[in-house]
Write a protein that holds these residues in place. Structure first.
Motif, short mmCIF file in Angstrom:
data_model
loop_
_atom_site.label_atom_id
_atom_site.label_comp_id
_atom_site.label_asym_id
_atom_site.label_seq_id
_atom_site.Cartn_x
_atom_site.Cartn_y
_atom_site.Cartn_z
N LYS A 108 -7.05 -5.28 0.64
CA LYS A 108 -8.05 -5.07 -0.41
C LYS A 108 -7.32 -5.29 -1.72
O LYS A 108 -6.69 -4.37 -2.26
N LEU A 147 -4.42 -0.94 6.29
CA LEU A 147 -4.96 -1.47 5.05
C LEU A 147 -3.90 -1.47 3.94
O LEU A 147 -3.21 -0.47 3.72
N SER A 149 -3.93 -1.82 0.03
CA SER A 149 -4.85 -1.79 -1.10
C SER A 149 -4.06 -1.81 -2.41
O SER A 149 -3.27 -0.89 -2.68
#
Length: 276
Positions: A108, A147, A149
């Motif tokens: 992300k 993830l 980010s």
């Protein structure tokens, strides 16, 4: 009544197939108080897989008599077990296998204004070895990282992250960490007006393009901006691919620098007139 089946001591080289029964039902002959007591007790059947397993087969069967004995072990001897929901218990096993799968980075990212990736994300190593039951891994081709980010990115990214899986059947992942790299640079827009070259034109034919040039705009890193010139481009219209009904052609780039992005033509099509 319902008895829960617990599969115990499964050999390390195998895993339980997902299609194995988890419960069986049966009737218990007893007075009302005893039945109520055993309903709260929640009877179980403990299947010692290692006791029955033959490493040359991927399944085994527990007979009705043996199954009845396992259920009866939960109760007093004077209680009768009847009407088992299965005549016998088939237990299926999957061999544990190793499989190579591609790692897909889960990201992300947002970039600072004017900054963007130079290329696609690189993962090292790009694949890992997973182990687990063959049936569960059969259709698995990729596995994700945790993830990553990041916001307002303005410099190269290099992160070591764990490889994770939502598949509880995966027994191991090796290696369980990978390095994710992404080259990032500040970009600027370049623009050239370029003449159009006609290709595949019959030698006895003369045509005129309107317009005879196109404007090509593109993004390039600030560090590479000064290295780009008109000579790096070649714009052509292929006469053999013309639209005969509406008399237009589509310009294409035959040559362009490899380090530019988001190339846009203006106009996207050009008209042509034939002189006879």
């Amino acid at each position: 009544m319902v008895a829960k089946i617990n599969y115990e001591n499964v050999p390390e080289t195998t895993a339980l197939s997902e299609k194995n029964l988890r419960n069986i039902t049966f009737d218990l002959t007893a007075n009302g108080f005893e039945i109520l007591f055993y309903k709260f007790k929640k009877p179980t059947i403990n299947v010692e897989v290692g006791k029955f397993y033959d490493n040359e087969k991927d399944n085994f069967t527990i007979t009705k008599n043996e199954l009845t004995r396992m259920v009866a072990s939960n109760f007093n001897r004077n209680l009768a077990i009847k009407n088992l929901s299965v005549e016998e218990l088939d237990v299926n096993l999957d061999p544990i296998i190793l499989k190579k799968v591609r790692v897909m980075p889960k990201t992300k990212f947002t970039f600072k204004n004017g900054f963007k990736p130079m290329d696609s994300i690189k993962v090292t190593p790009d694949s890992v070895i997973i182990s687990g039951p063959s049936g569960s891994l059969k259709n698995l081709r990729t596995i994700e990282t945790e993830l990553i980010s990041l916001e307002d990115i303005e410099k190269d990214i290099s992160k070591t992250v764990k490889v994770v899986s939502g598949n509880k059947e995966i027994a191991s992942i090796k290696p369980d960490k990978v390095t994710v790299n992404l080259a990032v640079a500040e970009f600027s827009q370049g623009k050239f007006t370029l003449p159009i070259e006609i290709i595949n034109l019959p030698p006895d034919l003369e045509i005129k393009l309107v317009p005879s040039s196109v404007t090509v705009s593109y993004d390039v890193s600030v560090n590479e901006f000064s290295k780009i010139s008109k000579e790096n481009f070649r714009v052509v219209c292929d006469y053999s691919k013309r639209n005969k009904e509406e008399n237009f052609m589509l310009p294409t780039l035959e040559n362009m620098p490899s380090n530019i992005q988001n190339v846009i033509f203006e106009p996207k099509k050009v008209d042509y007139f034939i002189f006879k």
